[in-house]
Design an enzyme around this catalytic site. Structure first.
Site, short mmCIF file in Angstrom:
data_model
loop_
_atom_site.label_atom_id
_atom_site.label_comp_id
_atom_site.label_asym_id
_atom_site.label_seq_id
_atom_site.Cartn_x
_atom_site.Cartn_y
_atom_site.Cartn_z
CG ASP A 1 -23.17 14.29 -60.01
OD1 ASP A 1 -23.10 15.52 -59.96
OD2 ASP A 1 -22.65 13.61 -60.93
CG LEU B 1 -20.16 10.28 -58.76
CD1 LEU B 1 -19.47 9.27 -57.84
CD2 LEU B 1 -19.96 11.68 -58.19
CG ASP C 1 -27.84 8.35 -65.46
OD1 ASP C 1 -28.65 9.24 -65.82
OD2 ASP C 1 -26.83 8.03 -66.10
CG LEU D 1 -10.33 31.83 -71.67
CD1 LEU D 1 -9.18 31.57 -72.61
CD2 LEU D 1 -10.97 33.19 -71.98
CE1 TYR E 1 -24.70 22.80 -72.59
CE2 TYR E 1 -24.24 24.63 -74.07
CZ TYR E 1 -24.48 24.16 -72.80
OH TYR E 1 -24.51 25.03 -71.75
CB SER F 1 -26.59 28.29 -71.73
OG SER F 1 -25.53 28.84 -72.44
CB ILE G 1 -22.74 25.60 -61.71
CG1 ILE G 1 -21.85 26.13 -62.83
CG2 ILE G 1 -23.63 26.73 -61.18
CD1 ILE G 1 -22.59 26.60 -64.07
CE LYS H 1 -27.86 23.54 -70.68
NZ LYS H 1 -28.18 22.87 -69.41
CG ASN I 1 -17.49 16.30 -66.51
OD1 ASN I 1 -16.31 15.99 -66.57
ND2 ASN I 1 -17.94 17.46 -66.96
#
Ligand code: UD1
Length: 345
Positions: free
Chosen positions: A34, A36, A61, A204, A153, A128, A15, A157, A38
């Site tokens: 970043d 890196l 980081d 998915l 996780y 989220s 995103i 959030k 992921n």
């Protein structure tokens, strides 16, 4: 007029990279940080090919506050932050809770700590729909109750939203816009950037496109015995470019003091609930490519159905998800094919 610089943490991720593109298209200078963990630095080339602008990039980081101090010293013109830097796999978080709490919460605390002294006016936070758990009613508005998180996780959030609220209520000299995403999918229409999961995809769409291209044999549909019209789970799949555009609007809102509220929360979804089986069908219709699939048992922890009421974002931000699901599926497929051409997958 020259626009203020925006720091995008996690800006080479899925995103994040799409948001950097939209920020640069709107004329904002961007610096990405970043680690890196992921993603990879080639994403910067993709961003440059789309926008003809190469964003500044710091490999580092955000859990290390000294790294962030140096970054603010090098870029004293940062006026806004969009924080994408976080670990995001629900299943992994069950096995590695410390990693999740450390990455997601330390990053946020460090950023909030440094914003005031560095004159940053606002932070956009990636939240989220997971904060709603299994909602009592659909579509879900921002006023729906926050349910106990079912994974570390999801808990990061919820806690992050509370931390931001506490810090701002304590008089911090900046604003925040919290964006609760539903299910972001698809890729940039240029197929220069997209989602690049490590290993076997858990989500998915990457599993579906990898099956369609033959990397995976068969897509497992997790359950057809839910209380939904076709028995498979329902989600609100939102195009990632539409989603990215909402971040630009949120940044403008904070930097230009468009709202007198110090914290605002918006659902970002399409307002349409789509089942897993409907999504497979839409992909097949849109691309002409078959997706071998079979029904298997339910996946532990899955929500039966959740989709957004995006009216608040539509009205207040003047933002609406406009890309059709068919176009979004075509973009996901074009990205998968591009990865194949490049020999990446
Ligand atoms: C989850 C999180 C969300 C998080 C997102 C990204 C919850 C409630 N939601 O979304 O907050 O941002 O992951 O990591 O925790 N499915 C299959 N076969 C597959 C994969 C998925 O049938 O191989 C089904 C799932 O059962 C689900 C739907 O597809 O119904 C979407 O799954 P997925 O893409 O993993 O996202 P969520 O679980 O909805």
């Amino acid at each position: 007029m020259k626009k203020d610089r925006i720091l995008v943490t996690g800006g080479t991720g899925y995103i994040g990279s799409h948001t950097v593109v939209e920020l640069q298209k709107a004329g904002y200078p961007v610096v990405i940080i970043d680690n890196l963990s992921n993603s990879n630095a080639e994403v910067i080339d993709g961003i440059e090919r789309i926008t003809s602008v190469r964003p500044d990039f710091v490999e580092g980081d955000c859990t290390d506050i000294e790294t962030l101090r140096r970054l603010f010293a090098s870029f004293p013109d940062i006026k806004g932050i969009i924080n994408f830097a976080a670990s995001k796999a629900v299943g992994e978080s069950m096995h590695k809770p410390i990693l999740y709490y450390r990455n997601n919460l330390n990053t946020l605390l460090n950023l909030l700590d440094l914003m005031g002294p560095n004159g940053v006016k606002g932070i956009v936070f990636s939240s989220s729909c997971t904060v709603y758990g299994e909602p009592d009613e659909n579509p879900v508005t921002e006023a729906a109750p926050i349910k106990k998180a079912t994974s570390p996780y999801g808990n990061t959030k919820q806690i992050s939203e509370e931390i931001i609220t506490d810090v701002i209520n304590a008089g911090a000299p900046f604003k925040s816009v919290i964006l609760r995403y539903f299910n972001p999918v698809g890729a940039h229409p240029s197929a220069e950037i997209g989602e690049l999961p490590n290993g076997v995809p858990q989500n998915l769409i990457p599993y579906l496109t990898q099956t369609a291209i033959g990397i995976r044999q068969e897509l497992s549909v997790f359950g057809d015995d839910y209380n939904t019209p076709d028995g498979s789970c329902i989600r609100d799949y939102i195009n990632v470019v539409d989603l990215a555009q909402a971040h630009v609007i949120a940044v403008e809102r904070m930097l230009n003091d468009i709202s007198d509220k110090k914290i605002e929360i918006f659902n970002l979804g399409t307002g349409n609930g789509v089942s897993v089986l409907e999504l497979i069908h839409t992909f097949e219709e849109a691309t002409g490519v078959k997706v071998p699939h079979k029904i298997v048992g339910r996946r532990a922890g899955d929500i039966e159905k959740v989709w957004a009421n995006p009216a608040f974002a539509n009205e207040v931000l003047g933002w609406k998800a406009t890309t059709s699901l068919a176009d979004t599926m075509r973009s996901a497929w074009a990205w998968q094919c591009r990865l194949r051409e490049r020999g990446i997958m």
